[in-house]
Every structure is written in structure tokens, then in C-alpha cells.
Design a protein around this motif. Structure first.
Motif, mmCIF file in Angstrom:
data_model
loop_
_atom_site.group_PDB
_atom_site.id
_atom_site.type_symbol
_atom_site.label_atom_id
_atom_site.label_comp_id
_atom_site.label_asym_id
_atom_site.label_seq_id
_atom_site.Cartn_x
_atom_site.Cartn_y
_atom_site.Cartn_z
ATOM 1 N N ASP A 368 0.447 -1.235 -0.005
ATOM 2 C CA ASP A 368 0.213 -0.370 0.340
ATOM 3 C C ASP A 368 0.638 1.219 -0.041
ATOM 4 O O ASP A 368 2.385 1.260 0.389
ATOM 5 N N LYS A 369 1.245 2.252 -0.565
ATOM 6 C CA LYS A 369 1.317 3.540 -0.447
ATOM 7 C C LYS A 369 1.574 4.554 0.463
ATOM 8 O O LYS A 369 2.067 4.475 1.523
ATOM 9 N N THR A 370 -0.020 4.999 0.789
ATOM 10 C CA THR A 370 0.529 5.874 1.728
ATOM 11 C C THR A 370 0.167 5.235 3.324
ATOM 12 O O THR A 370 -0.100 4.382 4.017
ATOM 13 N N GLY A 371 1.283 5.492 4.325
ATOM 14 C CA GLY A 371 1.665 5.034 5.117
ATOM 15 C C GLY A 371 2.459 3.985 5.788
ATOM 16 O O GLY A 371 3.449 3.261 6.364
ATOM 17 N N THR A 372 2.458 2.776 4.851
ATOM 18 C CA THR A 372 3.253 2.318 4.143
ATOM 19 C C THR A 372 4.885 2.389 3.434
ATOM 20 O O THR A 372 5.478 2.595 4.410
ATOM 21 N N THR A 374 5.023 5.745 2.238
ATOM 22 C CA THR A 374 5.495 7.074 2.816
ATOM 23 C C THR A 374 4.954 7.405 4.464
ATOM 24 O O THR A 374 4.329 5.726 5.125
ATOM 25 N N GLN A 375 5.161 7.767 4.887
ATOM 26 C CA GLN A 375 4.981 8.222 6.791
ATOM 27 C C GLN A 375 4.061 8.219 6.938
ATOM 28 O O GLN A 375 3.811 8.123 8.606
ATOM 29 N N ASP A 518 3.711 13.141 0.917
ATOM 30 C CA ASP A 518 3.288 12.373 2.300
ATOM 31 C C ASP A 518 4.549 12.352 2.000
ATOM 32 O O ASP A 518 5.052 11.319 1.001
ATOM 33 N N PRO A 519 5.769 12.484 2.523
ATOM 34 C CA PRO A 519 7.282 11.879 2.085
ATOM 35 C C PRO A 519 7.805 10.183 2.669
ATOM 36 O O PRO A 519 6.805 9.494 3.088
ATOM 37 N N LEU A 520 8.554 9.929 1.462
ATOM 38 C CA LEU A 520 8.403 8.468 1.633
ATOM 39 C C LEU A 520 9.180 8.219 3.201
ATOM 40 O O LEU A 520 10.142 8.829 3.543
ATOM 41 N N LYS A 521 9.156 7.180 3.651
ATOM 42 C CA LYS A 521 10.309 6.740 4.833
ATOM 43 C C LYS A 521 11.308 6.055 4.060
ATOM 44 O O LYS A 521 11.275 5.684 2.203
ATOM 45 N N ARG A 522 12.361 6.391 4.878
ATOM 46 C CA ARG A 522 14.208 6.692 4.685
ATOM 47 C C ARG A 522 14.172 5.537 4.107
ATOM 48 O O ARG A 522 15.017 5.187 3.231
ATOM 49 N N THR A 548 0.451 10.438 -9.826
ATOM 50 C CA THR A 548 1.375 10.812 -8.667
ATOM 51 C C THR A 548 1.411 9.340 -8.279
ATOM 52 O O THR A 548 2.790 8.989 -7.214
ATOM 53 N N ALA A 549 1.609 7.894 -8.214
ATOM 54 C CA ALA A 549 1.716 7.141 -8.358
ATOM 55 C C ALA A 549 2.646 6.428 -8.706
ATOM 56 O O ALA A 549 3.849 6.012 -8.513
ATOM 57 N N GLN A 550 2.852 6.932 -10.060
ATOM 58 C CA GLN A 550 4.074 7.365 -11.122
ATOM 59 C C GLN A 550 5.139 7.911 -10.687
ATOM 60 O O GLN A 550 6.034 6.646 -9.977
ATOM 61 N N ALA A 551 5.302 8.632 -10.189
ATOM 62 C CA ALA A 551 6.241 9.142 -9.448
ATOM 63 C C ALA A 551 6.623 8.915 -8.213
ATOM 64 O O ALA A 551 7.989 8.710 -7.858
ATOM 65 N N VAL A 552 5.879 8.496 -7.091
ATOM 66 C CA VAL A 552 6.371 7.896 -6.327
ATOM 67 C C VAL A 552 6.721 6.534 -6.146
ATOM 68 O O VAL A 552 7.783 6.019 -6.078
ATOM 69 N N ALA A 553 6.575 5.136 -7.785
ATOM 70 C CA ALA A 553 6.813 3.959 -8.022
ATOM 71 C C ALA A 553 8.334 4.609 -8.261
ATOM 72 O O ALA A 553 9.089 3.880 -8.061
ATOM 73 N N LYS A 554 8.156 5.326 -8.871
ATOM 74 C CA LYS A 554 9.632 5.520 -9.511
ATOM 75 C C LYS A 554 11.042 5.939 -8.585
ATOM 76 O O LYS A 554 11.905 5.952 -9.022
ATOM 77 N N GLU A 555 10.347 6.442 -7.961
ATOM 78 C CA GLU A 555 11.195 7.296 -6.556
ATOM 79 C C GLU A 555 11.425 5.768 -5.686
ATOM 80 O O GLU A 555 13.023 5.956 -5.301
#
Length: 713
Positions: A368-372, A374-375, A518-522, A548-555
């Protein structure tokens, strides 16, 4: 096998030592040899003493074997107790018959009472060592239980709520709502919320995180953790079995008592093992006896004080005694017990042996993205109005609509609006602002009517009689609101930078939008790369928009992205990955993740997530750290690698030991394994399997800095 008390070994020793002494030592001492050779009626004194002592061992101490064997046979199964009973009873009955035969005929064939006693001695001693070894597998539970404090300081208050004193009470008497005082260096007696004071708390015994956690008013504390510095007053919220610590203990106990599916293989083998061994024993006796009767081997092979029947019988008894289905039965449960305890020590709670087994073969890990990934701490970074509305009025409108929502994005909107309006107008202390936040919000928020949350899209309500929409692009367009081109361009730019756009419509017109990040977990990117090195395919699953999903996934380095998925559709995504037989793990933290967690082969709930998500999962990652996903998979693989080695050694032991006991090497080497030695070998084979499982206690979880070096075993 029935539980073994240390006293049993002592009783056996008190009777076995004289038997051994009579057999091995007394013949070398003339006085004692003469005494034992004296007649007591038709019996020799030495034989009579051995008969009495061994009978006590056979039927008093050995009663447990007869009872367990009877129960097994009554239920149509066989186990190690059946083999012990057969071997010892055969030796005992033969010895009694030989003794009686000698008493009435004058010809005294050899008796083997000491064989029966020594078999029981070694089996019980081996079981005692096994119990001691298995006790070490529960160290994790013992350590957790020791964390529970025995007493608590109850803060006494008068009718007006003023502090009038303190009283030390038993921690078991603490009730929800009680205010407790926690001194520096003492343990927190119950789960609760800080109502006064500031300090740092060591939570490593629960979460595995070594860094002390700061605590202030409204901070949550966990029972069993240690207050390091300042004095805290906490209000108990959960006590007894409802505390986090009690739930962890319950999970570990349940997991240790559960069976992994691979155990079915051992149960099946054990069910057919004993009949096969008994058959082999009969064949062994028949072959040796017939060969001796037909003169197929020289008489010199049989000792002077023995005969062909006894010679063959000793081989048959050795076969029965040395066979060890118990080692097969211990191969899995002992390893599972150790692994679940080790996992608890590292902040990874496993709910059962079946979950532990499935994790070793995981092909996909769905995040899952949010909270998992990400922080889970969304922050509004920008707000822009595309109408004539004032920015302050715009934020008031959005905050009023979101005030009734429990979504993390709603909280971020409220925080942003609050600080925009009031930061600098209240005391400069941030704590002062936060403590008065609810009071201030109630003064300026507008009344929202007909509020409703639209799952996966946003919220809608009426303010001053006009319809308000706050949510994503889908919510706005479905309600017939047109997004201006300049707003669309701004929104695309936000989404391309891994930010979520919150769009706002008022009375049918588009008025503005906000950008939320929502910042990514380190550790997210390194964990994803580590999973790839393990041969596991990472997937990201989110209800957010595609850009947004593609941008987070790429990161984070995830190529497989499933975006704009409604909560009900997450389980469908998991099932689609399972269609080709793949094993899928799902990592999530929210209520909307619980269907997917339940549908996955291995559900992993982030420890900081909701109770519903944790209930639906197979693993609980207490530390809220993605590194533990790799720890869970790695621990599973190490555990079942150890189990396979246990099975190999147990099977190899029987394959080698049974032919040796049957005398396969005797014609060539003269090597013969007497029954008492076979009993010792059988007992220590079980101990060796337990000790093999205990090697898992040396497990060290992969470190973040070295996770990329993990290779598939």
C-alpha cells in the motif's frame, strides 16, 4: 510423549545404578560375587535383586510409556512410545522366562534385565535433555512476561479533580481511566496516554527500536516500556489482556503451538514408520534365527552363555529401540517455536506456523502507498485559488468540509488552514498553539451539513446551503464540475512531483486546489531493491491518481504500479496475482487494506496501523519499519532451511542406524549394537534435532546497509 519431570530421571538412576553395579562391578569383587551367587530359594541372589529393581523401573517409572502407547493404539496410531514398550517388554519378558526356566530346570540361560532398565534410562534422560532444550525456545515469551511490572503508583484525586496523593497498588488492579504516576527508571504499568509531564521512553523491548522515544502530553505509551528521565502521569486506556504486551505474548504463544503444513509430512511418515519398524524387527529376528538354526553362520558368533534364539532376539530388540520417529516429529515444531520467538525479539510477530511457511515462497510483495511506503504524515505544501475567493475564505471552506473526516489528508488540510489563520496570533510556543487547537478551530469553522465521505474519492457536504465537494479529480468530474485549463496544468505539475491534488468545488463551480505530499520512508527504496535481490517482485497498490503513483513508484524503484484502485478492488488485485499460483504478500496499515491483507497468502500489517488491519494480517511488523518485510521473508527461509536439514538428519539417521542395529555389518566387522546402546542412540537423536533447531537462535536479521548483498538460498 508425556511430560517429563526431573524427578523421573532421579528415580531411574537410583534403581539403574545398582543394576549396573551388580552386572559390571560385583563379579570382579570376590566377596560380593560370592554373596550374589548365593541361592535364595530356587533363584540366585543377584538375579533376584535385578528382577526386583528392574521391575520397579519397568512398571513404575516406565508406566508413562505403557499409558502413552495404549492411548496411541486405541486411536489407531503408533508412535515412539509403542517402540519403547515393545523393546523393553520383549527384553524384560524374555529375562523373566529365562530366570524361571533356570529356577525349575537348573540350566540357567543368560538374563538381560539390565537391557530393559538401561533402555528406559537413556530414553528418559534423552527426553529430559530434550525438555531442557525446548525450554530455551520459549525464552522470548519469558522475557515478554518479565516486562510486566508488578505494581503501579495510582494518583489519588479529590472530588474536584485535584491531586491529593499517591498509593502503590498491584498492577493487576489498574482500571481503564486510572491516572498513574511513572517515575524515572520504572516500567509503564499499562497502555495509556500522557496527561502530564515530558520524558523519553525506551520502547526497544516492544518495538526493537533502540532510540528512546520522546513523550509529552497526548503521547501514547505502551505497558512494559521503561521511562528514562522525567516523571509522567498517564491515563490508562488498556489493561490486562487488552494491552499491546499481552497481545504480543498471546500471538507468540499461539504461533508456537501451531503446526506448519510441512508438519503433515512428518505426521504421515510417523504414522507408517512404526509398523514398518516392527515388521523389520520381525524380519531381523526371523533371518538371524533361521540362519542359526540352519547353520548358515558359525557357532563362534554366538557367545558361550547364549544361544541362537537370544542372539537373534537382541538384534530384533535393537531394531525396535533405535528407530526414532520422535526426531521426525520434533523437526518442525521446535524450529517454529524458536523462529517465532526470534521474530518477536526483532519486532516481527508471526501468527502461526502456516504463515511462517508461506512466507518463504513469496513471489510478489504488494505495498500500500499511504502509511506503508510513505510516512503516513501528509503535509499540505501549497494552496491555490482559481476564482475570486480570498485564500483565507478558501481554506476556511475546505477545513470546514474536512473537519468531520478521519482521513489523513483531512488532518493535513486542517493543520494547514489552522496555521495559516492563527500562527503568530497565538503565543509563540508551538505546544501552546497545539493545546488550544480544538478550541480555536471550533470558533471559526463553518457548520457543515449532510456530510458524507465518498470512498476513494473525497467528501461532500452543504455549507450555508450550498454544495461543497473536496476530493480528487474523479469526484469533481462525476458531479459535472469543469476544471479550468490553468488548474488542470497546475494539477498535472503537482502529480508529476509525487504530490496529491485536492480539488475543491463550491456551489457547482471549481474554486481551487491544494497540493499534499506524504514523504517516503527513508528505507523504502533500499527495501524494494533488497526484495528484488531476493527474487521477489514488488508491486505498489494505491487509490491515488496515476501520475502521483508513478512518481512515487519511480522514486522507490517499483515498476509494477496499480493506481486509482478503490478499497474493495485491492483484494481483487491480490487475487489476480495469485491466478498463476504465485504466493502474494500484502503490506498495509489501514482499514481499507484489511480485505487485501486477508486475501493475500501472507498479510503483513504495519504495527502502527489500525486494529482491523492487524487482525486481518498473518504478520505484524511492530516497529512500523519496512526493513521488517525482508526480515520476515529471510527468517522464514532460514527457518525452513533448518527444518529441511532436520528432516534430512532424522531420515538419514534411521536409514543408517536401523541396518546397523539389525546386524548388517556384523558378518564383516563383528560390530553389534546391544539394545541399551540402541536406546542411547535413539534418545540422543531427538536431542540432536532440537539442538539443530536451537541454532536458529543465532539468527541475525539483514541490516539495511547490507540488504542488497542478500542472495537467494
Amino acid at each position: 510423549m508425556m511430560p517429563l519431570a526431573p524427578d523421573s530421571c532421579l528415580i531411574v538412576s537410583l534403581h539403574q545404578i545398582p543394576v549396573f553395579f551388580i552386572r559390571m562391578v560385583c563379579p570382579s569383587i570376590p566377596f560380593l560375587s560370592t554373596l550374589l551367587s548365593m541361592h535364595c530359594g530356587p533363584f540366585l541372589m543377584g538375579d533376584l535383586l535385578k528382577w526386583i529393581l528392574v521391575s520397579i523401573v519397568q512398571f513404575v517409572v516406565g508406566k508413562r510409556f505403557y499409558v502413552a502407547a495404549f492411548r496411541a493404539l486405541r486411536h489407531g496410531s503408533t508412535n515412539m512410545d509403542v517402540l519403547v514398550v515393545l523393546g523393553t517388554t520383549a527384553s524384560y519378558v524374555y529375562s523373566v522366562c529365562a530366570l524361571l526356566y533356570g529356577a525349575f530346570t537348573g540350566y540357567r540361560p543368560p538374563v538381560y534385565f539390565e537391557t530393559s532398565a538401561m533402555i528406559i534410562t537413556f530414553v528418559l534422560f534423552g527426553k529430559y535433555l530434550e525438555v531442557l532444550a525446548k525450554g530455551k525456545t520459549s525464552d522470548a515469551i519469558k522475557k515478554l512476561v518479565e516486562l510486566v511490572p508488578s505494581t503501579a503508583l495510582l494518583v489519588l484525586k479529590d472530588k474536584e479533580g485535584k491531586h491529593v496523593g499517591e498509593r502503590e497498588i498491584d498492577a493487576l488492579l489498574v482500571q481503564p481511566g486510572d491516572v498513574l504516576k511513572v517515575l524515572p527508571g520504572s516500567k509503564v504499568p499499562a497502555d495509556g496516554v500522557v496527561v502530564w509531564g515530558t520524558s523519553h521512553v525506551n520502547e526497544s523491548m516492544i518495538t526493537g527500536e533502540s532510540a528512546p522515544v520522546p513523550k509529552e502530553v497526548s503521547s501514547v505509551v505502551i505497558g512494559g516500556t521503561i521511562n528514562l528521565h522525567g516523571i509522567l502521569h498517564i491515563q490508562a486506556t488498556k489493561v490486562g489482556s487488552g494491552t499491546v504486551l499481552s497481545q504480543i505474548i498471546s500471538l507468540v504463544e499461539t504461533a508456537q503451538m501451531s503446526k506448519a503444513p510441512i508438519q503433515k509430512f512428518a505426521d504421515y511418515v510417523a504414522s507408517i514408520f512404526v509398523p514398518i519398524v516392527i515388521t523389520l524387527s520381525i524380519v531381523t529376528f526371523s533371518v538371524w534365527f533361521l540362519c542359526g538354526w540352519l547353520g548358515a553362520y558359525p557357532n563362534s558368533w554366538v557367545s558361550e552363555n547364549s544361544n541362537c534364539f537370544v542372539f537373534s532376539l537382541m538384534f530384533a530388540i535393537s531394531v525396535v529401540v533405535i528407530a526414532c520417529p520422535c526426531a521426525l516429529g520434533l523437526a518442525t515444531p521446535t524450529a517454529v517455536m524458536v523462529a517465532t520467538g526470534i521474530g518477536a525479539n526483532h519486532g516481527v510477530l508471526v501468527k502461526g506456523g502456516d504463515a511462517l511457511e508461506r512466507a518463504q515462497n513469496v513471489n510478489y510483495v504488494v505495498f500500500d502507498k499511504t502509511g506503508t511506503l510513505t510516512q503516513g504524515k501528509a503535509v499540505v505544501t501549497t494552496a491555490k485559488v482559481f476564482s475570486g475567493m480570498d485564500l483565507g475564505d478558501f481554506l476556511t471552506l475546505v477545513a470546514s468540509a474536512e473537519a468531520s473526516s478521519e482521513h489523513p489528508l483531512a488532518k493535513a488540510v486542517l493543520d494547514y488552514a489552522f496555521h495559516f489563520h492563527f500562527f503568530g496570533k497565538l503565543p509563540s510556543s508551538k505546544d501552546g498553539i497545539e493545546q488550544r487547537k480544538d478550541e480555536v478551530l471550533s470558533q471559526w469553522l463553518l457548520e457543515a451539513e449532510d456530510f458524507s465521505a465518498v470512498p476513494g474519492k473525497g467528501v461532500q457536504c452543504s455549507i450555508n446551503g450550498k454544495h461543497v465537494l473536496v476530493g480528487n479529480r474523479t469526484l469533481i468530474t462525476e458531479n459535472g464540475v469543469t476544471i479550468p485549463p490553468e488548474a488542470e496544468n497546475f494539477l498535472v505539475d503537482l502529480e508529476s512531483n509525487a504530490k496529491t491534488g485536492i480539488l475543491v468545488a463550491f456551489d457547482g463551480d471549481f474554486v481551487g486546489l491544494m497540493g499534499v505530499t506524504d514523504p517516503l520512508k527513508r528505507e523504502a527504496a533500499v527495501v524494494v531493491e533488497g526484495l528484488k535481490k531476493l527474487g521477489v517482485h514488488p508491486v505498489m497498490l494505491t487509490g491515488d491518481n496515476w501520475r502521483t503513483a508513478q512518481a512515487v513508484a519511480k522514486e522507490v524503484g517499483i515498476e509494477d504500479v496499480r493506481a486509482e484502485v478503490m478499497p474493495a478492488g485491492k483484494a481483487d488485485v491480490v487475487r489476480s496475482l495469485q491466478k498463476d499460483g504465485s504466493i502474494v504478500a500484502m503490506v498495509g496499515d489501514g482499514i481499507n487494506d484489511s480485505p487485501a491483507l486477508a486475501a493475500a497468502d501472507v498479510g503483513m500489517a504495519i504495527g502502527g496501523g489500525t486494529d482491523i488491519a492487524i487482525e486481518a494480517a498473518d504478520y505484524v511488523l511492530v516497529r512500523n519499519n519496512l526493513e521488517d518485510v525482508i526480515t520476515a521473508i529471510d527468517l522464514s527461509r532460514k527457518t525452513f532451511s533448518r527444518i529441511r536439514w532436520n528432516y534430512f538428519f532424522a531420515m538419514a539417521y534411521n536409514v543408517v542406524a536401523i541396518p546397523v542395529a539389525a546386524g548388517a555389518l556384523f558378518p564383516f566387522t563383528g560390530l553389534q549394537m546391544p539394545p541399551w546402546l540402541a536406546g542411547a542412540c535413539m534418545a540422543f537423536s531427538s536431542v540432536s534435532v532440537v539442538c539443530s533447531s536451537l541454532l536458529l537462535r543465532r539468527y541475525r536479521k539483514p541490516r539495511l546497509t547490507t540488504v542488497l548483498q542478500i542472495t537467494v538460498e
